[in-house]
Scaffold this active site. Structure first.
Site, PDB file in Angstrom:
ATOM      1  N   LYS A  72      14.058  -0.054   1.907  1.00  0.00           N
ATOM      2  CA  LYS A  72      12.538   0.371   2.234  1.00  0.00           C
ATOM      3  C   LYS A  72      11.804  -0.861   2.919  1.00  0.00           C
ATOM      4  CE  LYS A  72       9.781   3.599   0.486  1.00  0.00           C
ATOM      5  NZ  LYS A  72      10.102   5.105   0.176  1.00  0.00           N
ATOM      6  N   ASP A  99       6.554   6.850   5.129  1.00  0.00           N
ATOM      7  CA  ASP A  99       6.051   6.943   3.655  1.00  0.00           C
ATOM      8  C   ASP A  99       4.823   6.969   3.418  1.00  0.00           C
ATOM      9  OD1 ASP A  99       7.617   6.970   0.860  1.00  0.00           O
ATOM     10  OD2 ASP A  99       6.175   5.105   0.828  1.00  0.00           O
TER      11      ASP A  99
HETATM   12  P1  NAD Z   1       0.700   9.857   1.793  1.00  0.00           P
HETATM   13  O1  NAD Z   1       0.152   8.564   2.087  1.00  0.00           O
HETATM   14  O2  NAD Z   1       1.025  11.015   2.682  1.00  0.00           O
HETATM   15  O3  NAD Z   1      -0.056  10.496   0.461  1.00  0.00           O
HETATM   16  C1  NAD Z   1      -0.253   9.972  -0.886  1.00  0.00           C
HETATM   17  C2  NAD Z   1      -1.521  10.869  -1.609  1.00  0.00           C
HETATM   18  O4  NAD Z   1      -1.510  10.168  -2.977  1.00  0.00           O
HETATM   19  C3  NAD Z   1      -2.654  10.886  -0.733  1.00  0.00           C
HETATM   20  O5  NAD Z   1      -3.240  12.047  -1.099  1.00  0.00           O
HETATM   21  C4  NAD Z   1      -3.544   9.622  -1.673  1.00  0.00           C
HETATM   22  O6  NAD Z   1      -4.814   9.872  -1.632  1.00  0.00           O
HETATM   23  C5  NAD Z   1      -3.085   9.879  -3.176  1.00  0.00           C
HETATM   24  N1  NAD Z   1      -3.195   8.832  -4.114  1.00  0.00           N
HETATM   25  C6  NAD Z   1      -3.138   7.568  -3.812  1.00  0.00           C
HETATM   26  N2  NAD Z   1      -3.169   6.670  -4.795  1.00  0.00           N
HETATM   27  C7  NAD Z   1      -3.386   7.580  -5.709  1.00  0.00           C
HETATM   28  C8  NAD Z   1      -3.772   7.377  -7.232  1.00  0.00           C
HETATM   29  N3  NAD Z   1      -3.745   6.560  -7.828  1.00  0.00           N
HETATM   30  N4  NAD Z   1      -4.126   8.670  -7.820  1.00  0.00           N
HETATM   31  C9  NAD Z   1      -3.763   9.996  -7.399  1.00  0.00           C
HETATM   32  N5  NAD Z   1      -3.400  10.128  -6.009  1.00  0.00           N
HETATM   33  C10 NAD Z   1      -3.483   8.909  -5.471  1.00  0.00           C
HETATM   34  O7  NAD Z   1       2.079   9.821   0.924  1.00  0.00           O
HETATM   35  P2  NAD Z   1       3.410  10.595   0.795  1.00  0.00           P
HETATM   36  O8  NAD Z   1       4.249  10.362   1.937  1.00  0.00           O
HETATM   37  O9  NAD Z   1       2.998  12.082   0.431  1.00  0.00           O
HETATM   38  O10 NAD Z   1       4.209   9.922  -0.355  1.00  0.00           O
HETATM   39  C11 NAD Z   1       3.652  10.370  -1.858  1.00  0.00           C
HETATM   40  C12 NAD Z   1       4.815   9.770  -2.913  1.00  0.00           C
HETATM   41  O11 NAD Z   1       6.061  10.417  -2.133  1.00  0.00           O
HETATM   42  C13 NAD Z   1       5.187   8.303  -2.556  1.00  0.00           C
HETATM   43  O12 NAD Z   1       5.743   7.881  -3.783  1.00  0.00           O
HETATM   44  C14 NAD Z   1       6.412   8.236  -1.469  1.00  0.00           C
HETATM   45  O13 NAD Z   1       7.156   7.274  -1.747  1.00  0.00           O
HETATM   46  C15 NAD Z   1       7.035   9.419  -2.149  1.00  0.00           C
HETATM   47  N6  NAD Z   1       7.992  10.130  -1.076  1.00  0.00           N
HETATM   48  C16 NAD Z   1       7.500  10.360   0.245  1.00  0.00           C
HETATM   49  C17 NAD Z   1       8.592  10.912   1.204  1.00  0.00           C
HETATM   50  C18 NAD Z   1       8.044  11.433   2.593  1.00  0.00           C
HETATM   51  O14 NAD Z   1       8.593  11.790   3.342  1.00  0.00           O
HETATM   52  N7  NAD Z   1       6.813  11.117   2.837  1.00  0.00           N
HETATM   53  C19 NAD Z   1       9.662  11.229   0.637  1.00  0.00           C
HETATM   54  C20 NAD Z   1      10.121  10.730  -0.551  1.00  0.00           C
HETATM   55  C21 NAD Z   1       9.263  10.378  -1.414  1.00  0.00           C
END
Ligand code: NAD
Length: 424
Positions: free
Chosen positions: A114, A154
Site C-alpha cells: 500500500k 484508492d
Molecule cells: P474515494 O476517495 O473515492 O471515496 C471515499 C468516500 O468516503 C467519499 O465519498 C468521502 O467523502 C467519504 N468519506 C471520507 N471520510 C468519511 C467519513 N469520515 N465519513 C463518511 N464518509 C467519508 O475512496 P474509495 O476508493 O471509494 O475508497 C473507499 C474505501 O474503500 C477505502 O477504505 C478504500 O481503501 C477501500 N477500497 C477501495 C478500492 C478501490 O478500488 N478504490 C478497493 C478496495 C477497497
C-alpha cells in the site's frame, strides 16, 4: 489529525495494531510455527519519502509519503495509493497487510502493498496534484515495477492519478510500461469494468450474503457510508438489482429517504457538485445518524474505524458488508457478533477491485484485451467461489466469516512462505 487527536487515539484504533490482532488470532488457531508467524506479522519493506512540490502560489512545500510491501511470498506486491491528511505509516502498514490476505482469499498470485501521501487533495489544484503524483512516483520508483510492486488507485486517487504514475515510470524507463499500475484510463491499457469493479464485487457479495441470511434483496433496505469510487458504485448496482438504497453519505454527512433514494439522481448531483451536501430531496443527517438507520444491510465504504465500541450497539442492520478497508474495530466486531449481526469482512467484500486490477495486469502483459462481459463474468465467478470457500471454512470451524477468511488467507500465505524457505 491534530497532535491532540493523535494522542487520544486508543491502541485499539491504531489500524496496524488491529491488523496484527486479527492476524495473531488466525495464526494461533492455525497453530502457525513461530518463525512464519514472526515473518507474517511484520512488513517486508517500508519506504518513507519526503519530497518537494512547488505549489501554485510559488511556495515549495515538502510532502511525506510511504510505500510499504507487507509480503511477496505469493507474487509481486499489489495495493493502492491513498492521498489523505490522516495517512500514517501505521495505516499504510495495516492496509498493506490486509492486501496480502485479500489477494490470498481470492487466490490472485500477488502479495500485499500500500502507499499513501499525507496531503489534502480537496485544497490542491489539478496541477499541484499532478506534480505531487509525478514526484512521489519518482521517489518510490526504486521499489515498484510490473514484477515487483504494482500500485493502483484508492482514497482520493483515480484513473488520472494512475495515468500520471504510469507516464512518470515510463519516462524513467524510456518506453511505455502499462503493467506498472492498474486502474489506468482505457486509452492507455486500462481494463473494461475496472472503474466499477470494487463496488460491483461488493454488490455480488451483498446478494449472496443476503440470500444466506434469508433476506429478499428486493425488499431489503440498504445504507451506504462513503459515496466515492466504491460506495457510489455499490449503491448504483444494488439499486439496479432492485434493492432499496435508503441512505448514503460522504465526509460531510448523508441523505436519507425511507422510501428509497433515486441513486442515479444522487450520483448525478454528486458528480456535478463534487459532494452530496445540498442534495435537494430526502432528509439530511450526520454520519453517526446514518450508521444507526433502520435497514437490513449496512455497507461502510469510507475509511477505517467507522464502527467502534461507541456506536456498534446503535447499528440496526442485520448484515454489515465491509466495502472499506478496516471499517470495524475488534470491539465493534465482537459487539455486532454478540447481537447476531453478520459481518462480511473487507478482505473478501472489497476484493473485486484487486481482482479486476489483476485482469488489467494480465491483459497488459499479453497486450490482448477482454470485453466487459468477460471481465464481469470472471469477477462474479471469483467473488462467488471465494465467498463460498470462506463460508464453508467458517462453518466447518464454527467461527465468523472474518475468522474464516483469515484462516484461508493466512494458511495460503504461510504455505507459500514455508515452501520458499529462508534466504540465504
Ligand atoms: P474515494 O476517495 O473515492 O471515496 C471515499 C468516500 O468516503 C467519499 O465519498 C468521502 O467523502 C467519504 N468519506 C471520507 N471520510 C468519511 C467519513 N469520515 N465519513 C463518511 N464518509 C467519508 O475512496 P474509495 O476508493 O471509494 O475508497 C473507499 C474505501 O474503500 C477505502 O477504505 C478504500 O481503501 C477501500 N477500497 C477501495 C478500492 C478501490 O478500488 N478504490 C478497493 C478496495 C477497497
Amino acid at each position: 489529525m491534530t497532535g491532540t487527536e493523535a494522542s487520544l487515539r486508543t491502541k485499539s484504533e491504531n489500524p496496524f495494531d488491529i491488523a496484527r490482532e486479527q492476524f495473531d488470532a488466525a495464526a494461533e488457531r492455525l497453530g502457525l510455527e513461530s518463525g512464519v508467524r514472526e515473518v507474517l506479522r511484520n512488513t517486508q519493506r517500508e519506504l518513507s519519502v519526503n519530497f518537494p512540490v512547488r505549489l501554485d502560489s510559488g511556495v515549495v512545500k515538502v510532502f511525506t509519503g510511504y510505500r510499504v510491501q507487507h509480503n511477496t511470498a505469493r507474487g509481486p506486491a499489489k495495493g493502492g495509493v491513498r492521498y489523505h491528511p490522516q495517512v500514517s505509516l501505521d495505516e499504510v502498514r495495516a492496509l498493506a497487510m490486509w492486501m496480502t490476505w485479500k489477494c490470498a482469499v481470492v487466490r490472485l498470485p500477488y502479495g500485499g502493498a500500500k502507499g499513501g501521501v499525507i496531503c489534502n487533495p480537496r485544497t490542491m489544484s489539478r496541477r499541484e496534484l499532478e506534480s505531487l503524483t509525478r514526484r512521489f512516483t519518482s521517489e518510490i520508483a526504486v521499489i515498484i515495477g510490473p514484477d515487483r510492486d504494482i500500485p493502483a488507485s484508492d482514497v482520493n486517487t483515480n484513473a488520472q492519478t494512475m495515468a500520471w504514475m504510469m507516464d512518470t515510470y515510463s519516462m524513467h524507463q524510456g518506453y511505455s510500461v502499462p503493467t506498472v499500475v492498474t486502474g489506468k484510463p482505457i486509452s492507455i491499457g486500462g481494463s473494461e469494468g475496472k472503474f466499477e469493479a470494487t463496488g460491483r464485487g461488493t454488490a455480488y457479495i451483498v446478494e449472496q450474503a443476503a440470500r444466506d441470511a434469508g433476506m429478499d434483496l428486493n425488499s431489503a433496505r440498504i445504507v451506504v457510508q462513503g459515496f466515492g469510487n466504491v460506495g457510489a458504485v455499490a449503491a448504483k448496482i444494488l439499486h439496479e438489482l432492485g434493492a432499496r438504497v435508503v441512505g448514503v453519505s460522504d465526509v460531510d454527512g448523508g441523505v436519507y429517504d425511507p422510501r428509497g433514494l433515486d441513486i442515479g439522481d444522487v450520483s448525478e448531483y454528486n458528480e456535478r457538485n463534487g459532494r452530496l451536501l445540498g442534495y435537494p430531496s430526502g432528509e439530511r443527517l450526520t454520519n453517526d445518524e446514518l450508521l444507526a438507520l433502520p435497514c437490513e444491510v449496512l455497507i461502510p465504504a469510507a475509511l477505517e474505524n467507522q464502527l467502534h465500541a461507541g456506536n456498534a450497539a446503535a447499528v440496526r442492520a442485520r448484515l454489515v458488508v465491509e466495502a472499506a478497508n478496516g471499517p470495524t474495530t475488534p470491539e465493534a466486531d465482537r459487539a455486532l457478533q454478540e447481537r447476531g449481526v453478520v459481518v462480511v469482512p473487507d478482505i473478501l467484500a472489497n476484493a473485486g477491485g484487486v481482482t479486476v486490477s489483476y485482469f488489467e495486469w494480465v491483459q497488459d502483459r499479453q497486450a490482448f484485451f477482454w470485453t466487459e462481459d468477460e471481465i464481469n463474468a470472471r469477477l462474479k465467478q471469483i467473488m462467488t467461489a471465494s465467498y463460498e470457500a470462506v463460508k464453508a471454512r467458517a462453518e466447518r470451524e464454527g467461527v465468523n466469516l472474518r475468522t474464516g477468511a483469515y484462516l484461508l488467507a493466512v494458511e495460503r500465505v504461510a504455505a507459500a512462505s514455508t515452501a520458499r524457505g529462508l534466504y540465504p
